[in-house]
Design a protein around this motif. Structure first.
Motif, PDB file in Angstrom:
ATOM      1  N   TRP A   1       0.857  -1.185   0.000  1.00 34.34           N
ATOM      2  CA  TRP A   1       0.000   0.000   0.000  1.00 34.34           C
ATOM      3  C   TRP A   1       0.890   1.231   0.000  1.00 34.34           C
ATOM      4  CZ3 TRP A   1      -4.366   0.684   4.170  1.00 34.34           C
ATOM      5  CH2 TRP A   1      -5.022   1.900   3.979  1.00 34.34           C
ATOM      6  N   LEU A   2       0.839   1.978  -1.082  1.00 39.12           N
ATOM      7  CA  LEU A   2       1.637   3.189  -1.226  1.00 39.12           C
ATOM      8  C   LEU A   2       0.697   4.384  -1.250  1.00 39.12           C
ATOM      9  CD1 LEU A   2       3.907   1.918  -4.140  1.00 39.12           C
ATOM     10  CD2 LEU A   2       4.310   1.696  -1.687  1.00 39.12           C
ATOM     11  N   THR A   3       1.003   5.399  -0.494  1.00 39.05           N
ATOM     12  CA  THR A   3       0.176   6.605  -0.450  1.00 39.05           C
ATOM     13  C   THR A   3       0.941   7.750  -1.076  1.00 39.05           C
ATOM     14  OG1 THR A   3      -0.945   5.861   1.558  1.00 39.05           O
ATOM     15  CG2 THR A   3      -1.037   8.214   1.073  1.00 39.05           C
TER      16      THR A   3
ATOM     17  N   ALA B   1       0.575   6.087 -13.108  1.00 42.33           N
ATOM     18  CA  ALA B   1       0.289   4.774 -13.695  1.00 42.33           C
ATOM     19  C   ALA B   1       1.169   4.521 -14.915  1.00 42.33           C
ATOM     20  CB  ALA B   1      -1.190   4.674 -14.066  1.00 42.33           C
ATOM     21  N   GLY B   2       1.417   5.559 -15.709  1.00 39.28           N
ATOM     22  CA  GLY B   2       2.276   5.410 -16.875  1.00 39.28           C
ATOM     23  C   GLY B   2       3.699   5.055 -16.496  1.00 39.28           C
ATOM     24  N   ALA B   3       4.241   5.728 -15.489  1.00 34.86           N
ATOM     25  CA  ALA B   3       5.606   5.434 -15.036  1.00 34.86           C
ATOM     26  C   ALA B   3       5.703   4.018 -14.484  1.00 34.86           C
ATOM     27  CB  ALA B   3       6.036   6.456 -13.980  1.00 34.86           C
ATOM     28  N   LEU B   4       4.698   3.602 -13.723  1.00 30.51           N
ATOM     29  CA  LEU B   4       4.706   2.231 -13.188  1.00 30.51           C
ATOM     30  C   LEU B   4       4.551   1.223 -14.312  1.00 30.51           C
ATOM     31  CD1 LEU B   4       2.602   2.784  -9.958  1.00 30.51           C
ATOM     32  CD2 LEU B   4       5.047   2.298 -10.089  1.00 30.51           C
TER      33      LEU B   4
ATOM     34  N   ASP C   1       6.350  -6.011  -5.701  1.00 26.68           N
ATOM     35  CA  ASP C   1       6.677  -4.820  -6.477  1.00 26.68           C
ATOM     36  C   ASP C   1       6.707  -3.545  -5.632  1.00 26.68           C
ATOM     37  OD1 ASP C   1       6.895  -6.226  -8.875  1.00 26.68           O
ATOM     38  OD2 ASP C   1       4.756  -5.993  -9.326  1.00 26.68           O
ATOM     39  N   GLY C   2       6.504  -3.667  -4.336  1.00 28.21           N
ATOM     40  CA  GLY C   2       6.435  -2.486  -3.480  1.00 28.21           C
ATOM     41  C   GLY C   2       7.680  -1.623  -3.527  1.00 28.21           C
ATOM     42  N   ALA C   3       8.842  -2.209  -3.261  1.00 22.78           N
ATOM     43  CA  ALA C   3      10.087  -1.431  -3.254  1.00 22.78           C
ATOM     44  C   ALA C   3      10.418  -0.876  -4.644  1.00 22.78           C
ATOM     45  CB  ALA C   3      11.238  -2.264  -2.692  1.00 22.78           C
ATOM     46  N   PRO C   4      10.317  -1.682  -5.709  1.00 22.71           N
ATOM     47  CA  PRO C   4      10.573  -1.116  -7.035  1.00 22.71           C
ATOM     48  C   PRO C   4       9.596   0.010  -7.386  1.00 22.71           C
ATOM     49  CG  PRO C   4      10.635  -3.512  -7.141  1.00 22.71           C
ATOM     50  CD  PRO C   4      10.141  -3.139  -5.776  1.00 22.71           C
ATOM     51  N   ALA C   5       8.351  -0.091  -6.970  1.00 20.18           N
ATOM     52  CA  ALA C   5       7.370   0.956  -7.250  1.00 20.18           C
ATOM     53  C   ALA C   5       7.747   2.250  -6.548  1.00 20.18           C
ATOM     54  CB  ALA C   5       5.971   0.506  -6.831  1.00 20.18           C
ATOM     55  N   VAL C   6       8.217   2.154  -5.320  1.00 17.81           N
ATOM     56  CA  VAL C   6       8.647   3.349  -4.588  1.00 17.81           C
ATOM     57  C   VAL C   6       9.795   4.025  -5.328  1.00 17.81           C
ATOM     58  CG1 VAL C   6       9.762   4.149  -2.460  1.00 17.81           C
ATOM     59  CG2 VAL C   6       7.811   2.590  -2.338  1.00 17.81           C
ATOM     60  N   GLU C   7      10.720   3.244  -5.856  1.00 14.82           N
ATOM     61  CA  GLU C   7      11.840   3.823  -6.607  1.00 14.82           C
ATOM     62  C   GLU C   7      11.360   4.533  -7.873  1.00 14.82           C
ATOM     63  OE1 GLU C   7      14.946   4.346  -5.650  1.00 14.82           O
ATOM     64  OE2 GLU C   7      14.158   3.569  -3.770  1.00 14.82           O
TER      65      GLU C   7
ATOM     66  N   LEU D   1       8.445   5.899  -8.296  1.00 18.23           N
ATOM     67  CA  LEU D   1       7.771   7.129  -7.862  1.00 18.23           C
ATOM     68  C   LEU D   1       8.770   8.194  -7.423  1.00 18.23           C
ATOM     69  CD1 LEU D   1       4.790   5.531  -5.934  1.00 18.23           C
ATOM     70  CD2 LEU D   1       4.778   6.524  -8.231  1.00 18.23           C
ATOM     71  N   ARG D   2       9.854   7.791  -6.788  1.00 19.57           N
ATOM     72  CA  ARG D   2      10.882   8.759  -6.396  1.00 19.57           C
ATOM     73  C   ARG D   2      11.529   9.390  -7.637  1.00 19.57           C
ATOM     74  NH1 ARG D   2      13.278   5.248  -1.497  1.00 19.57           N
ATOM     75  NH2 ARG D   2      11.889   6.086   0.095  1.00 19.57           N
ATOM     76  N   ARG D   3      11.812   8.568  -8.642  1.00 21.61           N
ATOM     77  CA  ARG D   3      12.389   9.110  -9.883  1.00 21.61           C
ATOM     78  C   ARG D   3      11.412  10.062 -10.562  1.00 21.61           C
ATOM     79  NH1 ARG D   3      14.206   3.752 -10.642  1.00 21.61           N
ATOM     80  NH2 ARG D   3      12.596   3.404 -12.212  1.00 21.61           N
ATOM     81  N   LEU D   4      10.143   9.678 -10.615  1.00 19.90           N
ATOM     82  CA  LEU D   4       9.130  10.526 -11.227  1.00 19.90           C
ATOM     83  C   LEU D   4       9.034  11.864 -10.495  1.00 19.90           C
ATOM     84  CD1 LEU D   4       6.848  10.840 -13.320  1.00 19.90           C
ATOM     85  CD2 LEU D   4       5.311   9.788 -11.647  1.00 19.90           C
ATOM     86  N   SER D   5       9.045  11.829  -9.189  1.00 21.84           N
ATOM     87  CA  SER D   5       8.986  13.044  -8.389  1.00 21.84           C
ATOM     88  C   SER D   5      10.197  13.930  -8.649  1.00 21.84           C
ATOM     89  CB  SER D   5       8.891  12.686  -6.907  1.00 21.84           C
ATOM     90  OG  SER D   5       8.874  13.836  -6.116  1.00 21.84           O
ATOM     91  N   ALA D   6      11.369  13.332  -8.722  1.00 23.40           N
ATOM     92  CA  ALA D   6      12.589  14.101  -8.978  1.00 23.40           C
ATOM     93  C   ALA D   6      12.544  14.740 -10.368  1.00 23.40           C
ATOM     94  CB  ALA D   6      13.827  13.201  -8.855  1.00 23.40           C
ATOM     95  N   GLU D   7      12.018  14.022 -11.353  1.00 21.79           N
ATOM     96  CA  GLU D   7      11.891  14.570 -12.711  1.00 21.79           C
ATOM     97  C   GLU D   7      10.926  15.752 -12.726  1.00 21.79           C
ATOM     98  OE1 GLU D   7      10.608  11.331 -15.165  1.00 21.79           O
ATOM     99  OE2 GLU D   7      12.473  10.216 -14.858  1.00 21.79           O
ATOM    100  N   GLU D   8       9.849  15.647 -11.977  1.00 18.84           N
ATOM    101  CA  GLU D   8       8.867  16.727 -11.945  1.00 18.84           C
ATOM    102  C   GLU D   8       9.425  17.981 -11.286  1.00 18.84           C
ATOM    103  OE1 GLU D   8       5.818  16.854 -13.392  1.00 18.84           O
ATOM    104  OE2 GLU D   8       6.445  14.979 -14.309  1.00 18.84           O
ATOM    105  N   ARG D   9      10.296  17.801 -10.313  1.00 18.40           N
ATOM    106  CA  ARG D   9      10.907  18.947  -9.625  1.00 18.40           C
ATOM    107  C   ARG D   9      11.947  19.641 -10.477  1.00 18.40           C
ATOM    108  NH1 ARG D   9      11.981  15.891  -4.187  1.00 18.40           N
ATOM    109  NH2 ARG D   9       9.847  15.324  -3.744  1.00 18.40           N
ATOM    110  N   ALA D  10      12.595  18.870 -11.366  1.00 19.08           N
ATOM    111  CA  ALA D  10      13.683  19.423 -12.199  1.00 19.08           C
ATOM    112  C   ALA D  10      13.188  20.267 -13.342  1.00 19.08           C
ATOM    113  CB  ALA D  10      14.528  18.271 -12.752  1.00 19.08           C
TER     114      ALA D  10
END
Length: 90
Positions: A27-29, A46-49, A73-79, A81-90
């Protein structure tokens, strides 16, 4: 749903209640508070996943969206999402 009731609860609770289950999820929030009328957030997530080969089930809450991915897939999904978040900030 017409076909039956869907419950999301901790595995231990399902076992305690002797309920059958066939999907154990991580469960990822999403900690982003987006407006209910916002467009594109879940599509981007959803696209990134999907690109990473990770299936995702989404439940939208008032304050946060919740993602359910296969437990393995929990840990890979978190990674992802972290990459997606970093891309959005850049």
């Amino acid at each position: 749903e017409r076909e039956g009731l869907t419950l999301i609860l901790p595995r231990a609770e399902a076992e305690r209640l002797d309920l059958a289950y066939d999907y154990v999820a991580a469960w990822l929030t999403l900690e982003v508070h987006s407006a209910l009328q916002a467009v594109g957030l879940i599509a981007a997530v959803a696209g990134a996943l999907a690109e990473a080969g990770i299936s995702c089930n989404v439940i939208a809450g008032y304050f946060h969206d919740h993602l359910f991915v296969a437990h393995r897939d929990g840990a890979p999904a978190v990674e992802v999402l972290r990459r997606l978040s970093a891309e959005e900030r850049a």
